[in-house]
Design a protein around this motif. Structure first.
Motif, mmCIF file in Angstrom:
data_model
loop_
_atom_site.group_PDB
_atom_site.id
_atom_site.type_symbol
_atom_site.label_atom_id
_atom_site.label_comp_id
_atom_site.label_asym_id
_atom_site.label_seq_id
_atom_site.Cartn_x
_atom_site.Cartn_y
_atom_site.Cartn_z
ATOM 1 N N GLU A 21 0.806 -1.213 0.000
ATOM 2 C CA GLU A 21 0.000 0.000 0.000
ATOM 3 C C GLU A 21 0.845 1.272 0.000
ATOM 4 O O GLU A 21 0.445 2.282 -0.587
ATOM 5 C CB GLU A 21 -0.921 0.006 1.225
ATOM 6 C CG GLU A 21 -2.039 -1.012 1.187
ATOM 7 C CD GLU A 21 -3.113 -0.649 0.174
ATOM 8 O OE1 GLU A 21 -3.456 0.539 0.075
ATOM 9 O OE2 GLU A 21 -3.600 -1.571 -0.517
ATOM 10 N N LEU A 22 2.011 1.246 0.653
ATOM 11 C CA LEU A 22 2.700 2.499 0.968
ATOM 12 C C LEU A 22 4.119 2.617 0.407
ATOM 13 O O LEU A 22 4.746 3.674 0.582
ATOM 14 C CB LEU A 22 2.768 2.669 2.492
ATOM 15 C CG LEU A 22 1.418 2.749 3.204
ATOM 16 C CD1 LEU A 22 1.602 2.628 4.713
ATOM 17 C CD2 LEU A 22 0.705 4.051 2.858
ATOM 18 N N ASN A 24 5.328 3.289 -2.399
ATOM 19 C CA ASN A 24 5.549 4.382 -3.343
ATOM 20 C C ASN A 24 4.974 5.704 -2.853
ATOM 21 O O ASN A 24 4.847 6.655 -3.624
ATOM 22 C CB ASN A 24 4.943 4.030 -4.708
ATOM 23 C CG ASN A 24 5.625 2.840 -5.350
ATOM 24 O OD1 ASN A 24 6.855 2.741 -5.344
ATOM 25 N ND2 ASN A 24 4.837 1.919 -5.889
ATOM 26 N N ASP A 25 4.651 5.790 -1.582
ATOM 27 C CA ASP A 25 4.078 7.024 -1.034
ATOM 28 C C ASP A 25 5.096 8.160 -1.097
ATOM 29 O O ASP A 25 6.252 7.984 -0.696
ATOM 30 C CB ASP A 25 3.666 6.798 0.423
ATOM 31 C CG ASP A 25 3.239 8.087 1.089
ATOM 32 O OD1 ASP A 25 2.080 8.477 0.922
ATOM 33 O OD2 ASP A 25 4.086 8.713 1.768
ATOM 34 N N THR A 27 4.714 11.240 0.455
ATOM 35 C CA THR A 27 4.359 12.270 1.427
ATOM 36 C C THR A 27 5.140 12.201 2.736
ATOM 37 O O THR A 27 4.971 13.059 3.600
ATOM 38 C CB THR A 27 2.863 12.176 1.777
ATOM 39 O OG1 THR A 27 2.632 11.040 2.623
ATOM 40 C CG2 THR A 27 2.002 12.076 0.536
ATOM 41 N N HIS A 29 4.812 9.398 4.541
ATOM 42 C CA HIS A 29 4.067 8.361 5.261
ATOM 43 C C HIS A 29 4.261 7.015 4.550
ATOM 44 O O HIS A 29 3.339 6.212 4.429
ATOM 45 C CB HIS A 29 2.580 8.720 5.326
ATOM 46 C CG HIS A 29 2.321 10.026 6.019
ATOM 47 N ND1 HIS A 29 2.432 11.232 5.363
ATOM 48 C CD2 HIS A 29 1.979 10.314 7.284
ATOM 49 C CE1 HIS A 29 2.157 12.211 6.215
ATOM 50 N NE2 HIS A 29 1.893 11.676 7.385
ATOM 51 N N ASP A 30 5.468 6.787 4.105
ATOM 52 C CA ASP A 30 5.782 5.618 3.297
ATOM 53 C C ASP A 30 6.076 4.399 4.174
ATOM 54 O O ASP A 30 5.950 4.450 5.400
ATOM 55 C CB ASP A 30 6.972 5.917 2.382
ATOM 56 C CG ASP A 30 8.208 6.367 3.161
ATOM 57 O OD1 ASP A 30 8.166 6.374 4.410
ATOM 58 O OD2 ASP A 30 9.218 6.706 2.521
ATOM 59 N N ASP A 63 -1.039 3.777 8.854
ATOM 60 C CA ASP A 63 -1.096 4.706 7.724
ATOM 61 C C ASP A 63 -1.804 4.116 6.514
ATOM 62 O O ASP A 63 -2.153 4.862 5.586
ATOM 63 C CB ASP A 63 0.305 5.187 7.349
ATOM 64 C CG ASP A 63 0.678 6.456 8.109
ATOM 65 O OD1 ASP A 63 -0.228 7.091 8.674
ATOM 66 O OD2 ASP A 63 1.869 6.806 8.158
ATOM 67 N N LEU A 69 -4.225 9.802 3.102
ATOM 68 C CA LEU A 69 -3.794 8.929 2.011
ATOM 69 C C LEU A 69 -4.951 8.154 1.396
ATOM 70 O O LEU A 69 -4.737 7.272 0.568
ATOM 71 C CB LEU A 69 -2.730 7.959 2.527
ATOM 72 C CG LEU A 69 -1.576 8.575 3.338
ATOM 73 C CD1 LEU A 69 -0.618 7.501 3.797
ATOM 74 C CD2 LEU A 69 -0.863 9.651 2.537
ATOM 75 N N ASN A 70 -6.184 8.487 1.797
ATOM 76 C CA ASN A 70 -7.380 7.834 1.274
ATOM 77 C C ASN A 70 -8.426 8.877 0.918
ATOM 78 O O ASN A 70 -8.263 10.063 1.225
ATOM 79 C CB ASN A 70 -7.943 6.862 2.324
ATOM 80 C CG ASN A 70 -7.056 5.655 2.544
ATOM 81 O OD1 ASN A 70 -7.093 4.704 1.783
ATOM 82 N ND2 ASN A 70 -6.241 5.681 3.601
ATOM 83 N N TYR A 142 6.630 16.704 2.911
ATOM 84 C CA TYR A 142 5.170 16.832 2.875
ATOM 85 C C TYR A 142 4.748 18.216 2.403
ATOM 86 O O TYR A 142 3.805 18.354 1.617
ATOM 87 C CB TYR A 142 4.582 16.544 4.259
ATOM 88 C CG TYR A 142 3.076 16.480 4.262
ATOM 89 C CD1 TYR A 142 2.409 15.384 3.707
ATOM 90 C CD2 TYR A 142 2.305 17.516 4.797
ATOM 91 C CE1 TYR A 142 1.027 15.318 3.697
ATOM 92 C CE2 TYR A 142 0.920 17.462 4.787
ATOM 93 C CZ TYR A 142 0.288 16.363 4.239
ATOM 94 O OH TYR A 142 -1.084 16.305 4.217
ATOM 95 N N TRP A 145 4.959 18.322 -1.258
ATOM 96 C CA TRP A 145 3.930 17.495 -1.890
ATOM 97 C C TRP A 145 2.593 18.221 -1.962
ATOM 98 O O TRP A 145 1.882 18.113 -2.964
ATOM 99 C CB TRP A 145 3.779 16.187 -1.118
ATOM 100 C CG TRP A 145 2.768 15.255 -1.706
ATOM 101 C CD1 TRP A 145 2.878 14.546 -2.869
ATOM 102 C CD2 TRP A 145 1.485 14.946 -1.157
ATOM 103 N NE1 TRP A 145 1.742 13.793 -3.080
ATOM 104 C CE2 TRP A 145 0.866 14.028 -2.039
ATOM 105 C CE3 TRP A 145 0.811 15.336 -0.004
ATOM 106 C CZ2 TRP A 145 -0.408 13.511 -1.809
ATOM 107 C CZ3 TRP A 145 -0.449 14.815 0.229
ATOM 108 C CH2 TRP A 145 -1.044 13.916 -0.662
#
Length: 219
Positions: A21-22, A24-25, A27, A29-30, A63, A69-70, A142, A145
Protein backbone atom coordinates in the motif's frame (compact mmCIF):
# COMPACT_ATOMS: atom_id res chain seq x y z
CA UNK A 1 5.04 -10.26 26.21
CA UNK A 2 6.06 -12.97 23.71
CA UNK A 3 4.33 -13.02 20.32
CA UNK A 4 2.97 -16.51 19.47
CA UNK A 5 3.54 -18.21 16.12
CA UNK A 6 0.07 -17.46 14.73
CA UNK A 7 0.47 -13.80 15.61
CA UNK A 8 3.85 -13.75 13.88
CA UNK A 9 2.19 -14.99 10.68
CA UNK A 10 -0.43 -12.23 10.92
CA UNK A 11 2.29 -9.62 11.39
CA UNK A 12 4.16 -10.95 8.36
CA UNK A 13 0.99 -10.62 6.28
CA UNK A 14 0.37 -7.14 7.67
CA UNK A 15 3.89 -6.12 6.71
CA UNK A 16 3.36 -7.32 3.14
CA UNK A 17 0.03 -5.48 3.00
CA UNK A 18 1.48 -2.23 4.34
CA UNK A 19 4.48 -2.37 2.01
CA UNK A 20 2.23 -2.92 -0.99
CA UNK A 21 0.00 0.00 0.00
CA UNK A 22 2.70 2.50 0.97
CA UNK A 23 6.03 1.66 -0.68
CA UNK A 24 5.55 4.38 -3.34
CA UNK A 25 4.08 7.02 -1.03
CA UNK A 26 5.62 10.49 -1.70
CA UNK A 27 4.36 12.27 1.43
CA UNK A 28 6.64 10.97 4.20
CA UNK A 29 4.07 8.36 5.26
CA UNK A 30 5.78 5.62 3.30
CA UNK A 31 6.74 2.08 4.24
CA UNK A 32 9.96 3.18 5.95
CA UNK A 33 8.00 5.54 8.20
CA UNK A 34 5.76 2.61 9.10
CA UNK A 35 8.78 0.40 9.78
CA UNK A 36 10.28 3.01 12.10
CA UNK A 37 6.98 3.32 13.96
CA UNK A 38 6.75 -0.47 14.33
CA UNK A 39 10.26 -0.71 15.74
CA UNK A 40 9.64 2.12 18.18
CA UNK A 41 6.27 0.64 19.19
CA UNK A 42 7.97 -2.69 19.91
CA UNK A 43 10.60 -0.92 22.00
CA UNK A 44 8.05 1.09 23.97
CA UNK A 45 5.75 -1.92 24.43
CA UNK A 46 8.59 -3.86 26.04
CA UNK A 47 9.45 -0.96 28.33
CA UNK A 48 5.85 -0.15 29.29
CA UNK A 49 4.48 -3.71 29.54
CA UNK A 50 1.99 -3.38 26.68
CA UNK A 51 0.72 -6.15 24.38
CA UNK A 52 3.49 -6.37 21.78
CA UNK A 53 1.30 -8.04 19.14
CA UNK A 54 -1.48 -5.43 19.27
CA UNK A 55 1.07 -2.62 19.22
CA UNK A 56 2.95 -4.03 16.23
CA UNK A 57 -0.20 -4.80 14.25
CA UNK A 58 -1.72 -1.37 14.83
CA UNK A 59 1.58 0.29 13.93
CA UNK A 60 1.77 -1.68 10.68
CA UNK A 61 -1.74 -0.67 9.64
CA UNK A 62 -1.95 2.89 10.96
CA UNK A 63 -1.10 4.71 7.72
CA UNK A 64 -2.93 2.24 5.49
CA UNK A 65 -6.02 3.81 7.05
CA UNK A 66 -4.78 7.42 7.26
CA UNK A 67 -7.36 9.83 5.83
CA UNK A 68 -4.59 11.92 4.22
CA UNK A 69 -3.79 8.93 2.01
CA UNK A 70 -7.38 7.83 1.27
CA UNK A 71 -10.55 9.38 -0.10
CA UNK A 72 -11.86 9.76 3.45
CA UNK A 73 -11.23 8.57 7.00
CA UNK A 74 -14.09 6.09 6.59
CA UNK A 75 -12.68 4.56 3.41
CA UNK A 76 -9.25 4.18 4.99
CA UNK A 77 -10.64 2.45 8.06
CA UNK A 78 -12.80 0.23 5.87
CA UNK A 79 -9.67 -0.87 3.97
CA UNK A 80 -7.96 -1.83 7.22
CA UNK A 81 -11.11 -3.50 8.57
CA UNK A 82 -11.56 -5.56 5.40
CA UNK A 83 -7.98 -6.77 5.66
CA UNK A 84 -8.37 -7.65 9.34
CA UNK A 85 -11.54 -9.61 8.56
CA UNK A 86 -9.45 -11.96 6.44
CA UNK A 87 -7.08 -12.79 9.30
CA UNK A 88 -7.40 -15.48 12.02
CA UNK A 89 -7.88 -12.81 14.66
CA UNK A 90 -10.27 -12.76 17.60
CA UNK A 91 -12.94 -10.06 17.63
CA UNK A 92 -11.59 -8.26 20.69
CA UNK A 93 -8.14 -7.87 19.12
CA UNK A 94 -9.61 -6.74 15.79
CA UNK A 95 -11.71 -4.06 17.49
CA UNK A 96 -8.77 -2.95 19.62
CA UNK A 97 -6.53 -2.47 16.57
CA UNK A 98 -9.23 -0.56 14.69
CA UNK A 99 -9.86 1.67 17.69
CA UNK A 100 -6.18 2.56 17.89
CA UNK A 101 -5.76 3.46 14.24
CA UNK A 102 -9.07 5.36 14.19
CA UNK A 103 -8.13 7.69 17.07
CA UNK A 104 -4.33 8.02 17.13
CA UNK A 105 -3.82 10.84 14.60
CA UNK A 106 -3.00 14.37 15.71
CA UNK A 107 -6.06 15.86 13.95
CA UNK A 108 -5.15 19.45 14.94
CA UNK A 109 -5.04 18.30 18.56
CA UNK A 110 -8.77 17.51 18.54
CA UNK A 111 -8.78 13.76 19.18
CA UNK A 112 -9.49 12.46 22.72
CA UNK A 113 -6.77 10.69 24.77
CA UNK A 114 -6.00 7.09 23.87
CA UNK A 115 -8.05 4.65 25.96
CA UNK A 116 -5.57 1.80 26.29
CA UNK A 117 -1.87 1.41 27.01
CA UNK A 118 -1.40 -0.16 23.58
CA UNK A 119 -3.02 2.86 21.95
CA UNK A 120 -0.76 5.18 23.94
CA UNK A 121 2.31 3.22 22.88
CA UNK A 122 1.47 3.25 19.16
CA UNK A 123 0.50 6.92 19.25
CA UNK A 124 3.77 7.75 21.00
CA UNK A 125 5.78 5.73 18.45
CA UNK A 126 4.10 7.59 15.59
CA UNK A 127 4.58 10.97 17.25
CA UNK A 128 8.25 10.28 17.92
CA UNK A 129 8.73 9.97 14.15
CA UNK A 130 7.38 13.54 13.96
CA UNK A 131 9.97 14.83 16.44
CA UNK A 132 13.68 15.12 15.60
CA UNK A 133 15.97 14.89 12.60
CA UNK A 134 13.82 12.60 10.45
CA UNK A 135 10.79 14.72 11.30
CA UNK A 136 12.49 17.76 9.80
CA UNK A 137 13.07 15.90 6.53
CA UNK A 138 9.49 14.61 6.49
CA UNK A 139 8.12 18.11 7.09
CA UNK A 140 9.75 19.56 3.99
CA UNK A 141 8.84 16.52 1.91
CA UNK A 142 5.17 16.83 2.87
CA UNK A 143 5.11 20.61 2.42
CA UNK A 144 6.46 20.22 -1.10
CA UNK A 145 3.93 17.50 -1.89
CA UNK A 146 0.96 19.70 -0.92
CA UNK A 147 2.42 22.83 -2.51
CA UNK A 148 3.33 24.81 0.61
CA UNK A 149 6.41 27.08 0.61
CA UNK A 150 9.38 26.55 2.88
CA UNK A 151 8.72 29.80 4.75
CA UNK A 152 6.81 33.05 4.33
CA UNK A 153 7.22 35.74 7.01
CA UNK A 154 3.89 37.26 5.91
CA UNK A 155 2.08 34.01 6.70
CA UNK A 156 2.26 33.57 10.49
CA UNK A 157 1.64 30.26 12.29
CA UNK A 158 -1.96 29.62 13.31
CA UNK A 159 -2.64 29.53 17.04
CA UNK A 160 -5.90 27.59 16.80
CA UNK A 161 -7.64 25.81 13.96
CA UNK A 162 -10.26 23.20 13.25
CA UNK A 163 -9.17 19.82 11.84
CA UNK A 164 -10.50 20.95 8.44
CA UNK A 165 -8.49 24.18 8.55
CA UNK A 166 -5.42 22.25 9.69
CA UNK A 167 -5.66 19.98 6.65
CA UNK A 168 -6.71 22.46 3.96
CA UNK A 169 -5.62 26.02 4.72
CA UNK A 170 -2.35 27.34 3.34
CA UNK A 171 0.65 27.22 5.63
CA UNK A 172 4.42 26.75 5.37
CA UNK A 173 6.94 24.08 6.31
CA UNK A 174 8.36 26.24 9.10
CA UNK A 175 4.88 27.07 10.39
CA UNK A 176 4.25 23.33 10.74
CA UNK A 177 6.85 23.20 13.48
CA UNK A 178 4.89 25.74 15.53
CA UNK A 179 1.46 24.43 14.60
CA UNK A 180 2.20 20.78 15.40
CA UNK A 181 5.70 19.40 15.80
CA UNK A 182 6.89 21.55 18.69
CA UNK A 183 3.65 20.79 20.54
CA UNK A 184 4.05 17.02 20.40
CA UNK A 185 6.52 16.70 23.28
CA UNK A 186 3.83 17.74 25.74
CA UNK A 187 1.33 15.28 24.26
CA UNK A 188 3.43 12.14 24.73
CA UNK A 189 1.69 9.47 26.83
CA UNK A 190 4.36 7.20 28.26
CA UNK A 191 7.45 7.83 30.37
CA UNK A 192 9.64 5.81 28.01
CA UNK A 193 8.65 7.90 24.99
CA UNK A 194 8.81 11.17 26.91
CA UNK A 195 12.52 10.73 27.54
CA UNK A 196 13.18 10.25 23.82
CA UNK A 197 10.91 13.14 22.87
CA UNK A 198 12.73 15.62 25.12
CA UNK A 199 16.05 15.21 23.31
CA UNK A 200 14.50 15.18 19.84
CA UNK A 201 12.44 18.27 20.69
CA UNK A 202 15.57 20.23 21.64
CA UNK A 203 17.14 19.29 18.31
CA UNK A 204 14.13 20.66 16.39
CA UNK A 205 14.14 23.88 18.42
CA UNK A 206 17.80 24.41 17.57
CA UNK A 207 17.09 23.74 13.90
CA UNK A 208 14.25 26.28 13.70
CA UNK A 209 16.36 28.88 15.50
CA UNK A 210 19.20 28.29 13.05
CA UNK A 211 16.85 28.43 10.05
CA UNK A 212 15.41 31.80 11.08
CA UNK A 213 18.88 33.15 11.84
CA UNK A 214 20.08 32.20 8.37
CA UNK A 215 16.87 33.56 6.81
CA UNK A 216 17.61 36.96 8.33
CA UNK A 217 21.30 36.78 7.42
CA UNK A 218 22.47 36.70 11.02
CA UNK A 219 24.47 33.51 10.62
Amino acid sequence: MEIIAEHKRILEEAERFARTELENDPTGHDWWHVRRVVRMAERLAAQEGADAFICALAALLHDVADEKLNESKESGLRKADDWLDGQPLDEESRRHVLEIIATMSYNAGANPPMRTLEGQVVQDADRLDAIGAIAIARTFLYAGWIGHPIYDPDLPPRDAMTPKEYRRDKSTAINHFYEKLLKLKDKINTASAREIAEERHRYMEQYVERFLSEWEGRS
